[in-house]
Design a protein around this motif. Structure first.
Motif, PDB file in Angstrom:
ATOM      1  N   TYR A  31       0.827  -1.209   0.000  1.00  0.00           N
ATOM      2  CA  TYR A  31       0.000   0.000   0.000  1.00  0.00           C
ATOM      3  C   TYR A  31       0.859   1.255   0.000  1.00  0.00           C
ATOM      4  CZ  TYR A  31      -3.735   3.251   1.216  1.00  0.00           C
ATOM      5  OH  TYR A  31      -4.631   4.292   1.200  1.00  0.00           O
ATOM      6  N   SER A  32       0.417   2.229  -0.762  1.00  0.00           N
ATOM      7  CA  SER A  32       1.064   3.541  -0.767  1.00  0.00           C
ATOM      8  C   SER A  32      -0.014   4.616  -0.726  1.00  0.00           C
ATOM      9  CB  SER A  32       1.946   3.720  -2.003  1.00  0.00           C
ATOM     10  OG  SER A  32       1.183   3.561  -3.188  1.00  0.00           O
ATOM     11  N   THR A  33       0.346   5.797  -0.277  1.00  0.00           N
ATOM     12  CA  THR A  33      -0.613   6.892  -0.159  1.00  0.00           C
ATOM     13  C   THR A  33      -1.182   7.254  -1.530  1.00  0.00           C
ATOM     14  OG1 THR A  33       0.713   7.771   1.663  1.00  0.00           O
ATOM     15  CG2 THR A  33      -0.947   9.233   0.703  1.00  0.00           C
TER      16      THR A  33
ATOM     17  N   PHE B 217      -3.542  14.056  11.307  1.00  0.00           N
ATOM     18  CA  PHE B 217      -4.701  14.730  11.890  1.00  0.00           C
ATOM     19  C   PHE B 217      -4.681  14.444  13.387  1.00  0.00           C
ATOM     20  CE2 PHE B 217      -5.611  14.229   7.477  1.00  0.00           C
ATOM     21  CZ  PHE B 217      -6.328  15.368   7.121  1.00  0.00           C
ATOM     22  N   GLY B 218      -4.178  15.412  14.151  1.00  0.00           N
ATOM     23  CA  GLY B 218      -4.020  15.179  15.577  1.00  0.00           C
ATOM     24  C   GLY B 218      -3.070  14.020  15.819  1.00  0.00           C
ATOM     25  N   MET B 219      -3.522  13.041  16.583  1.00  0.00           N
ATOM     26  CA  MET B 219      -2.680  11.895  16.913  1.00  0.00           C
ATOM     27  C   MET B 219      -2.632  10.852  15.801  1.00  0.00           C
ATOM     28  SD  MET B 219      -5.126   9.820  19.603  1.00  0.00           S
ATOM     29  CE  MET B 219      -3.842   8.628  19.948  1.00  0.00           C
ATOM     30  N   TRP B 220      -3.478  11.018  14.767  1.00  0.00           N
ATOM     31  CA  TRP B 220      -3.616   9.995  13.730  1.00  0.00           C
ATOM     32  C   TRP B 220      -2.751  10.284  12.509  1.00  0.00           C
ATOM     33  CZ3 TRP B 220      -5.950   6.196  16.022  1.00  0.00           C
ATOM     34  CH2 TRP B 220      -6.947   6.449  16.962  1.00  0.00           C
ATOM     35  N   ASP B 221      -2.135   9.246  11.990  1.00  0.00           N
ATOM     36  CA  ASP B 221      -1.351   9.346  10.763  1.00  0.00           C
ATOM     37  C   ASP B 221      -2.290   9.345   9.562  1.00  0.00           C
ATOM     38  OD1 ASP B 221       1.263   9.152   9.302  1.00  0.00           O
ATOM     39  OD2 ASP B 221       0.325   7.304   8.580  1.00  0.00           O
ATOM     40  N   ALA B 222      -2.109  10.291   8.651  1.00  0.00           N
ATOM     41  CA  ALA B 222      -3.017  10.406   7.509  1.00  0.00           C
ATOM     42  C   ALA B 222      -2.965   9.170   6.620  1.00  0.00           C
ATOM     43  CB  ALA B 222      -2.672  11.650   6.696  1.00  0.00           C
TER      44      ALA B 222
ATOM     45  N   LEU C 242      -5.261   6.661   7.895  1.00  0.00           N
ATOM     46  CA  LEU C 242      -6.681   6.976   7.698  1.00  0.00           C
ATOM     47  C   LEU C 242      -7.109   6.716   6.256  1.00  0.00           C
ATOM     48  CD1 LEU C 242      -6.963  10.228   9.854  1.00  0.00           C
ATOM     49  CD2 LEU C 242      -7.590   7.880  10.475  1.00  0.00           C
ATOM     50  N   TRP C 243      -6.229   7.018   5.298  1.00  0.00           N
ATOM     51  CA  TRP C 243      -6.559   6.703   3.902  1.00  0.00           C
ATOM     52  C   TRP C 243      -6.551   5.189   3.684  1.00  0.00           C
ATOM     53  CZ3 TRP C 243      -8.946  10.579   2.237  1.00  0.00           C
ATOM     54  CH2 TRP C 243      -8.513  11.885   2.460  1.00  0.00           C
ATOM     55  N   PHE C 244      -5.664   4.504   4.371  1.00  0.00           N
ATOM     56  CA  PHE C 244      -5.650   3.037   4.310  1.00  0.00           C
ATOM     57  C   PHE C 244      -6.964   2.490   4.862  1.00  0.00           C
ATOM     58  CE2 PHE C 244      -5.003  -1.092   6.258  1.00  0.00           C
ATOM     59  CZ  PHE C 244      -4.299  -1.801   5.296  1.00  0.00           C
TER      60      PHE C 244
ATOM     61  N   THR D 135       1.181   1.883  14.234  1.00  0.00           N
ATOM     62  CA  THR D 135       1.136   2.415  12.871  1.00  0.00           C
ATOM     63  C   THR D 135       0.024   3.440  12.698  1.00  0.00           C
ATOM     64  OG1 THR D 135       2.077   0.380  11.973  1.00  0.00           O
ATOM     65  CG2 THR D 135       0.862   1.762  10.437  1.00  0.00           C
ATOM     66  N   ALA D 136      -1.014   3.352  13.506  1.00  0.00           N
ATOM     67  CA  ALA D 136      -2.119   4.310  13.410  1.00  0.00           C
ATOM     68  C   ALA D 136      -1.708   5.704  13.864  1.00  0.00           C
ATOM     69  CB  ALA D 136      -3.305   3.825  14.241  1.00  0.00           C
ATOM     70  N   LEU D 137      -0.659   5.795  14.652  1.00  0.00           N
ATOM     71  CA  LEU D 137      -0.253   7.073  15.234  1.00  0.00           C
ATOM     72  C   LEU D 137       0.554   7.908  14.250  1.00  0.00           C
ATOM     73  CD1 LEU D 137       0.975   5.844  18.736  1.00  0.00           C
ATOM     74  CD2 LEU D 137      -1.320   6.612  18.083  1.00  0.00           C
ATOM     75  N   SER D 138       0.420   9.217  14.384  1.00  0.00           N
ATOM     76  CA  SER D 138       1.272  10.110  13.609  1.00  0.00           C
ATOM     77  C   SER D 138       2.703   9.980  14.109  1.00  0.00           C
ATOM     78  CB  SER D 138       0.801  11.556  13.755  1.00  0.00           C
ATOM     79  OG  SER D 138       1.027  12.016  15.082  1.00  0.00           O
TER      80      SER D 138
END
Length: 217
Positions: A66-68, A79-84, A87-89, A160-163
């Motif tokens: 997977y890639s962005t 987005f805050g504590m979440w890695d973008a 979220l797209w994944f 991995t979910a974290l920014s």
């Protein structure tokens, strides 16, 4: 070193995002709940370093090849504590129950809502993204009467979910604490070894030193 390669790969990807990180934050309760879940489910109670975060992140996306999405680079890297990228994944795997659950349980999170607003903005001229968001919305119909869990994360995701910013803060603290424990441990070992050596030397000196006649011991 693989950890350095993973970090370089992250930095290269990060530079492609055109907007700054979103500063909208999750509640303190959500952050604490999620971080506790990360530590428990990914074994981070044994201390996970920042290097491990980048390795884990790289391995996760490599496993899915997977890639962005290219259009996501018009948005923010986090987005805050979440890695973008996570979220797209999530959106691209929304038919997987664990990822539709992720959106459901964090639906009220201000940071997730900020991501959704951004996704809606990008979808104005992107039919494919509009279709994915429609699928996301329809997936939520299967959660009637399910109590929301602010700590929820898909089991396979972990940190991995974290920014990266969140991971750097959290794991840097844990690494420092671990290092301090190491200092005390090795100081104790050194002190014990020194005392043992002094005791042995004292015993040898007493053994080889001739006793004076008539001396009282």
């Amino acid at each position: 070193m693989r950890s350095q390669q993973a970090l370089n790969k992250y930095k290269e990807n990060r530079q492609k995002f055109q907007a700054p990180p979103s500063t909208v934050a999750s509640s303190a309760q959500t952050q604490a709940s999620v971080l506790n879940n990360v530590r428990t489910n990914s074994g981070t109670t044994r201390v996970v370093t920042v290097n491990h975060y980048y390795l884990q992140r790289d391995d996760f996306y490599n496993r899915y090849s997977y890639s962005t999405p290219s259009w996501a680079y018009r948005s923010s890297p986090s987005f805050g504590m979440w890695d973008a990228m996570f979220l797209w994944f999530m959106l691209d795997h929304i038919n997987d129950r664990q990822y539709s659950s992720m959106y459901y349980h964090h639906y009220d999170d201000p940071a997730i809502q900020a991501w959704r607003r951004e996704a809606d903005t990008l979808a104005r001229d992107n039919a494919d993204l509009r279709a994915k968001l429609a699928t996301l919305d329809s997936s939520q119909q299967g959660f009637a009467n399910v109590q929301r869990d602010p700590s929820y994360l898909p089991q396979e995701v972990g940190a991995t979910a974290l920014s990266a910013e969140q991971a750097e803060r959290v794991f840097a603290r844990e690494k420092s604490g671990f290092s301090l424990l190491n200092v005390f441990f090795w100081m104790g070992i050194f002190g014990f070894s020194l005392a043992l050596a002094c005791g042995i030397i004292w015993a040898i000196v007493r053994f080889v030193t001739p006793k004076k006649e008539g001396a009282t011991i």
